[in-house]
Motif scaffolding. Sequence first.
Motif, PDB file in Angstrom:
ATOM      1  N   ALA B  16       0.839  -1.205   0.000  1.00 23.01           N
ATOM      2  CA  ALA B  16       0.000   0.000   0.000  1.00 23.01           C
ATOM      3  C   ALA B  16       0.875   1.257   0.000  1.00 23.01           C
ATOM      4  O   ALA B  16       0.574   2.230  -0.708  1.00 23.01           O
ATOM      5  CB  ALA B  16      -0.927  -0.008   1.200  1.00 23.01           C
ATOM      6  N   VAL B  19       2.334   1.615  -3.504  1.00 17.31           N
ATOM      7  CA  VAL B  19       1.296   2.104  -4.433  1.00 17.31           C
ATOM      8  C   VAL B  19       1.054   3.597  -4.204  1.00 17.31           C
ATOM      9  O   VAL B  19       0.971   4.380  -5.158  1.00 17.31           O
ATOM     10  CB  VAL B  19      -0.019   1.292  -4.250  1.00 17.31           C
ATOM     11  N   CYS B  20       0.963   3.992  -2.932  1.00 17.51           N
ATOM     12  CA  CYS B  20       0.704   5.398  -2.589  1.00 17.51           C
ATOM     13  C   CYS B  20       1.810   6.298  -3.152  1.00 17.51           C
ATOM     14  O   CYS B  20       1.534   7.291  -3.838  1.00 17.51           O
ATOM     15  CB  CYS B  20       0.610   5.525  -1.067  1.00 17.51           C
ATOM     16  N   ALA B  82      -4.828   4.686  -1.144  1.00 18.66           N
ATOM     17  CA  ALA B  82      -3.720   3.810  -0.731  1.00 18.66           C
ATOM     18  C   ALA B  82      -3.168   4.259   0.621  1.00 18.66           C
ATOM     19  O   ALA B  82      -2.833   3.426   1.472  1.00 18.66           O
ATOM     20  CB  ALA B  82      -2.623   3.829  -1.786  1.00 18.66           C
TER      21      ALA B  82
END
Lengths: 67, 173
Positions: B16, B19-20, B82
């Motif tokens: 996460a 992705v962020c 995210a």
Amino acid sequence: MPIIVNLDVMMAKRKMSLNELSEKVDLTLANLSILKTGKAKAVRFSTLEAICKALNCQPGDILEFVE
Amino acid sequence: MKSKAENLLTVMHTLAWIVCIGLLAIAGAITISYIVSIGNAQAAKDLYKGMDLSAYRQQSFVNYTFIVVYKIILNIAQAYIAFLMTRLLSKLNISRPFNVDVVKLMQKISYAILCVWLITMLYDSHVAILEKMYGIAATYISGDFIFLAGIVYVLAQMFKRGIEIQSENELTV
């Protein structure tokens, strides 16, 4: 809640401290305190049985229904 | 020793974050390319990894700006989701999974997904109008993930009930 726990009254009648009761019924002080202050949401039959045995009383002596 | 679920959550937490940061980097790259394309029209041919918006740039600069802003906002909104996911996973305790913070974050995630869907719908309708007006081949973004927002919201409501059951269990003497 309309169900009132009179554990402190019964303990005073039997002159028993919370520590002593906690040892006799094999419950933590924290849990007994939750029950005594009326914060408990449920009581197991086994707990009720142990408390009644230790205080030599009936469940009705500990629990009371008030409208 | 950590359980399989805990290991999986740790991996998800790391993913996460990746992705962020990745989505924010994409948003930043598009923003910089857009700024360059203000002065140099050639830059609109490859804004980010072959994203060619030169046709819009030639027709109307305002519409071109709108399309770029949609794409930047979409990336930022997805990065925000995210980010919320990273916060949710850091607050999630597998032995006491139901807590108020998790429910609040799940609700926020569902609202954020709904916002992303709204932006997607705006983008799609804008692109469709431009296709009709100028004949520029439109590339649509699928808005099917609206169901995802609903599912996450329902899960949040179920977690709320979970909190009640957990507190009842904890207050059973």
